[in-house]
Design a protein around this motif. Structure first.
Motif, PDB file in Angstrom:
ATOM      1  N   THR A 113      40.688  48.052  55.324  1.00  0.00           N
ATOM      2  CA  THR A 113      40.436  47.167  55.254  1.00  0.00           C
ATOM      3  C   THR A 113      39.313  46.290  53.796  1.00  0.00           C
ATOM      4  O   THR A 113      39.712  45.892  52.728  1.00  0.00           O
ATOM      5  CB  THR A 113      40.108  46.131  56.052  1.00  0.00           C
ATOM      6  OG1 THR A 113      41.164  46.175  57.392  1.00  0.00           O
ATOM      7  CG2 THR A 113      39.826  44.556  55.704  1.00  0.00           C
ATOM      8  N   LEU A 114      38.174  47.080  54.301  1.00  0.00           N
ATOM      9  CA  LEU A 114      37.369  47.617  52.943  1.00  0.00           C
ATOM     10  C   LEU A 114      37.870  47.752  51.502  1.00  0.00           C
ATOM     11  O   LEU A 114      37.652  47.085  50.523  1.00  0.00           O
ATOM     12  CB  LEU A 114      36.085  47.961  53.480  1.00  0.00           C
ATOM     13  CG  LEU A 114      35.216  46.925  54.468  1.00  0.00           C
ATOM     14  CD1 LEU A 114      33.897  47.423  54.422  1.00  0.00           C
ATOM     15  CD2 LEU A 114      35.676  44.910  53.840  1.00  0.00           C
ATOM     16  N   LEU A 115      38.293  49.101  51.959  1.00  0.00           N
ATOM     17  CA  LEU A 115      38.387  49.686  50.815  1.00  0.00           C
ATOM     18  C   LEU A 115      39.994  49.248  50.571  1.00  0.00           C
ATOM     19  O   LEU A 115      39.503  49.151  48.659  1.00  0.00           O
ATOM     20  CB  LEU A 115      38.792  51.100  51.424  1.00  0.00           C
ATOM     21  CG  LEU A 115      39.808  52.407  50.254  1.00  0.00           C
ATOM     22  CD1 LEU A 115      38.477  52.511  49.684  1.00  0.00           C
ATOM     23  CD2 LEU A 115      40.097  53.302  51.038  1.00  0.00           C
ATOM     24  N   THR A 116      41.085  48.670  50.352  1.00  0.00           N
ATOM     25  CA  THR A 116      41.770  48.080  50.407  1.00  0.00           C
ATOM     26  C   THR A 116      41.412  46.660  49.207  1.00  0.00           C
ATOM     27  O   THR A 116      42.487  46.272  48.580  1.00  0.00           O
ATOM     28  CB  THR A 116      43.128  48.143  50.609  1.00  0.00           C
ATOM     29  OG1 THR A 116      43.324  47.846  51.975  1.00  0.00           O
ATOM     30  CG2 THR A 116      43.206  50.164  50.925  1.00  0.00           C
ATOM     31  N   PHE A 117      41.086  45.931  50.073  1.00  0.00           N
ATOM     32  CA  PHE A 117      40.131  44.365  50.179  1.00  0.00           C
ATOM     33  C   PHE A 117      39.541  44.499  48.723  1.00  0.00           C
ATOM     34  O   PHE A 117      40.047  43.717  47.324  1.00  0.00           O
ATOM     35  CB  PHE A 117      40.451  43.785  50.908  1.00  0.00           C
ATOM     36  CG  PHE A 117      40.627  42.446  50.783  1.00  0.00           C
ATOM     37  CD1 PHE A 117      41.485  41.305  51.307  1.00  0.00           C
ATOM     38  CD2 PHE A 117      39.309  42.192  50.706  1.00  0.00           C
ATOM     39  CE1 PHE A 117      40.836  40.251  50.491  1.00  0.00           C
ATOM     40  CE2 PHE A 117      38.843  40.205  50.048  1.00  0.00           C
ATOM     41  CZ  PHE A 117      39.688  39.429  50.313  1.00  0.00           C
ATOM     42  N   GLY A 118      38.828  45.147  48.593  1.00  0.00           N
ATOM     43  CA  GLY A 118      37.759  45.633  48.131  1.00  0.00           C
ATOM     44  C   GLY A 118      37.791  45.442  46.622  1.00  0.00           C
ATOM     45  O   GLY A 118      37.097  45.956  45.400  1.00  0.00           O
ATOM     46  N   GLY A 119      38.898  47.273  46.417  1.00  0.00           N
ATOM     47  CA  GLY A 119      38.993  47.938  45.816  1.00  0.00           C
ATOM     48  C   GLY A 119      40.299  47.884  44.808  1.00  0.00           C
ATOM     49  O   GLY A 119      40.039  47.713  43.580  1.00  0.00           O
ATOM     50  N   VAL A 120      41.075  46.875  45.611  1.00  0.00           N
ATOM     51  CA  VAL A 120      42.003  46.534  44.569  1.00  0.00           C
ATOM     52  C   VAL A 120      42.210  45.275  44.382  1.00  0.00           C
ATOM     53  O   VAL A 120      43.158  44.073  43.224  1.00  0.00           O
ATOM     54  CB  VAL A 120      43.632  46.754  45.187  1.00  0.00           C
ATOM     55  CG1 VAL A 120      44.771  47.061  44.564  1.00  0.00           C
ATOM     56  CG2 VAL A 120      43.710  48.824  45.386  1.00  0.00           C
ATOM     57  N   VAL A 121      42.577  43.690  45.941  1.00  0.00           N
ATOM     58  CA  VAL A 121      43.003  42.675  45.770  1.00  0.00           C
ATOM     59  C   VAL A 121      41.793  41.820  44.827  1.00  0.00           C
ATOM     60  O   VAL A 121      41.271  40.911  44.581  1.00  0.00           O
ATOM     61  CB  VAL A 121      42.757  41.752  47.191  1.00  0.00           C
ATOM     62  CG1 VAL A 121      43.362  40.268  47.487  1.00  0.00           C
ATOM     63  CG2 VAL A 121      43.968  42.950  47.698  1.00  0.00           C
ATOM     64  N   ASP A 122      40.281  42.179  45.407  1.00  0.00           N
ATOM     65  CA  ASP A 122      39.044  41.484  44.111  1.00  0.00           C
ATOM     66  C   ASP A 122      39.012  42.885  43.549  1.00  0.00           C
ATOM     67  O   ASP A 122      37.459  42.480  42.779  1.00  0.00           O
ATOM     68  CB  ASP A 122      37.949  41.409  45.496  1.00  0.00           C
ATOM     69  CG  ASP A 122      37.215  40.484  44.856  1.00  0.00           C
ATOM     70  OD1 ASP A 122      37.560  39.824  44.397  1.00  0.00           O
ATOM     71  OD2 ASP A 122      36.054  41.204  45.639  1.00  0.00           O
ATOM     72  N   GLY A 123      39.830  43.760  43.608  1.00  0.00           N
ATOM     73  CA  GLY A 123      38.951  44.323  42.004  1.00  0.00           C
ATOM     74  C   GLY A 123      39.248  44.629  40.660  1.00  0.00           C
ATOM     75  O   GLY A 123      39.992  43.283  40.409  1.00  0.00           O
ATOM     76  N   PHE A 124      39.891  45.791  40.191  1.00  0.00           N
ATOM     77  CA  PHE A 124      39.754  45.686  38.537  1.00  0.00           C
ATOM     78  C   PHE A 124      41.478  45.176  38.810  1.00  0.00           C
ATOM     79  O   PHE A 124      41.881  44.662  37.414  1.00  0.00           O
ATOM     80  CB  PHE A 124      38.943  46.493  38.050  1.00  0.00           C
ATOM     81  CG  PHE A 124      37.894  46.447  37.283  1.00  0.00           C
ATOM     82  CD1 PHE A 124      37.366  45.332  37.107  1.00  0.00           C
ATOM     83  CD2 PHE A 124      36.353  47.133  38.110  1.00  0.00           C
ATOM     84  CE1 PHE A 124      36.329  44.576  36.795  1.00  0.00           C
ATOM     85  CE2 PHE A 124      35.253  47.104  37.609  1.00  0.00           C
ATOM     86  CZ  PHE A 124      35.309  45.806  36.799  1.00  0.00           C
ATOM     87  N   PRO A 125      41.818  46.117  39.492  1.00  0.00           N
ATOM     88  CA  PRO A 125      43.466  46.642  39.218  1.00  0.00           C
ATOM     89  C   PRO A 125      44.264  44.909  39.092  1.00  0.00           C
ATOM     90  O   PRO A 125      44.916  44.948  38.349  1.00  0.00           O
ATOM     91  CB  PRO A 125      43.902  47.663  39.988  1.00  0.00           C
ATOM     92  CG  PRO A 125      42.632  48.100  40.781  1.00  0.00           C
ATOM     93  CD  PRO A 125      42.220  46.783  39.937  1.00  0.00           C
TER      94      PRO A 125
END
Length: 425
Positions: A113-125
């Motif tokens: 959850t942290l990997l996908t939410f923080g890395g994509v949903v709240d990330g640069f992509p």
């Protein structure tokens, strides 16, 4: 008694083994996580130039930087650095959970959850505006995983099972919803965008039901850590929004100030989530969360009351001095207000502490009062029978056990006689 303890240990061991990933499933899960993590890191690196051009350094912002005399390099370093730190915080906590507890199903899901939410949903992509269809197709899978896993986390945490069971089917409804919202972002401004509220309310209701009906003591402590982190994040975000009442309009209408102040406060609030989630999963017994919540409530309320009183006293005394002396005397009003606040600090703190204890920690508060009253009677009580009954009453009231037995030893020369005083709750 021993058989009951062994049965409880066997049941808890069975539940722990049921939540573990083993064998090929564990190997497949770890391989999937590593591939997904590498892909998310690459996507964030590739999306930084596009985000800078479309969001952080538009022609309007470039003109404003020139007017303010600020360097573009410094501005981009601050903005990209703040967002990058937020993403790194999520990815670092996800990696820590994966490294320490990847075999545990709930810990692994929290890491995912942290990997996908923080890395994509709240990330640069996801911040790349005007992206092509090919780019959207590439980031759609991790984006969907981030949104769905974030909601499912509250249906699964902390035991790793859907409680109530129908929440598993409710999670599946998120898939078509986020599919539509991802490929048709214009619908976000319409009524469809408000459908996210029922999802969030359902997650809250599921956690309340689990906490009150299903969770063990340790699971309740874990829930408190996560809830405490989310509440702090929400309060931090709300306080940052209150800057509109303090900052001048020229700053509020500035896109540069908005990206620096608004973006910085939002990143700070979001960074609290992975920190407390990691504590809840890895080290839920590191600190007494009940004591932390108690102190936060007491000193948060105390600070609010004292600040309000200080401002009110300062303004009121300054106006009073102005009416009497026909001139303003700000130093006098400040000194008098400070003295009043210093005088009422301790009494007000004790009063707020008692109110918080009675309102939120009623059982513990009553137990402390009962024990204090019992300690005061020990000096005057000499009859063993009455004292024994008093002990049983105090234990029953404070601990509320299902059954109480008190054994007394009456010694004679060479003989030990035991008698039992029993009370059923």
């Amino acid at each position: 008694m021993n058989q009951m303890r062994m049965k409880r240990k066997a049941t808890s061991a069975h539940l722990r083994s049921d939540t573990l990933l083993q064998g090929r499933w564990l190997l497949a899960a770890r391989l999937f996580w590593v591939i997904l993590a590498l892909a998310i890191v690459v996507l964030n690196v590739l999306s930084v130039p596009a985000v800078i051009a479309s969001t952080f350094l538009t022609p309007e912002i470039s003109g404003e930087l020139h007017t303010l005399g600020l360097s573009q390099t410094l501005y981009l370093t601050l903005v990209v650095g703040m967002n990058g730190m937020c993403i790194i915080c999520y990815l670092a906590m996800a990696a820590l959970l994966f490294w320490r507890r990847s075999g545990d199903r709930m810990a692994f899901f929290g890491s995912l959850t942290l990997l996908t939410f923080g890395g994509v949903v709240d990330g640069f992509p996801s911040n790349v505006s005007g992206a092509s269809l090919a780019w959207n197709l590439v980031i759609f899978v991790p984006f969907l995983l981030g949104q769905v896993s974030f909601l499912a986390f509250f249906f699964l945490f902390p035991s790793g099972r859907f409680v109530p069971r129908w929440t598993g089917w409710f999670t599946l409804l998120c898939v078509p919803y986020w599919f539509v919202m991802f490929f048709f972002p214009a619908l976000t401004a319409g009524p469809l965008g408000f459908l996210v509220i029922p999802f969030l309310l359902t997650a809250v209701i599921a956690q309340v039901y689990r906490y009150r009906r299903v969770s063990t003591f340790r699971e309740r402590q874990q829930t408190k850590w996560v809830v405490f982190g989310f509440v702090l994040a929400i309060l931090c975000f709300i306080l940052s929004r209150l800057l509109v009442f303090v900052l001048p309009p020229t700053v509020l209408n500035s896109q540069v100030a908005g990206n620096l102040l608004g973006g910085g406060s939002a990143c700070l609030a979001l960074m609290l989530i992975p920190i407390f989630l990691g504590i809840a999963i890895l080290r839920d017994r590191l600190f007494d969360i009940d004591l932390i919540i108690n102190r936060t409530l007491v000193y948060g309320l105390l600070t609010s009351i004292l600040v309000t009183l200080y401002v009110g006293l300062t303004i009121g005394l300054e106006s009073l001095v102005g009416l009497i002396a026909r001139q303003t005397s700000q130093p006098v009003s400040i000194v008098l207000s400070t003295l009043v606040i210093a005088a009422i600090f301790q009494p007000l703190r004790h009063r707020v502490q008692n109110v918080i204890d009675r309102r939120f920690y009623r059982r513990k508060y009553d137990a402390q009062k009962t024990l204090a009253a019992f300690a005061s009677t020990l000096h005057n009580e000499v009859d063993v029978q009455e004292l024994s009954e008093h002990v049983l009453a105090v234990v029953n009231e404070t601990m509320q056990p299902a059954h109480i037995s008190l054994w007394l030893c009456a010694t004679k020369p060479g003989i030990e006689q035991w008698r039992s005083i029993t009370s059923a709750s």
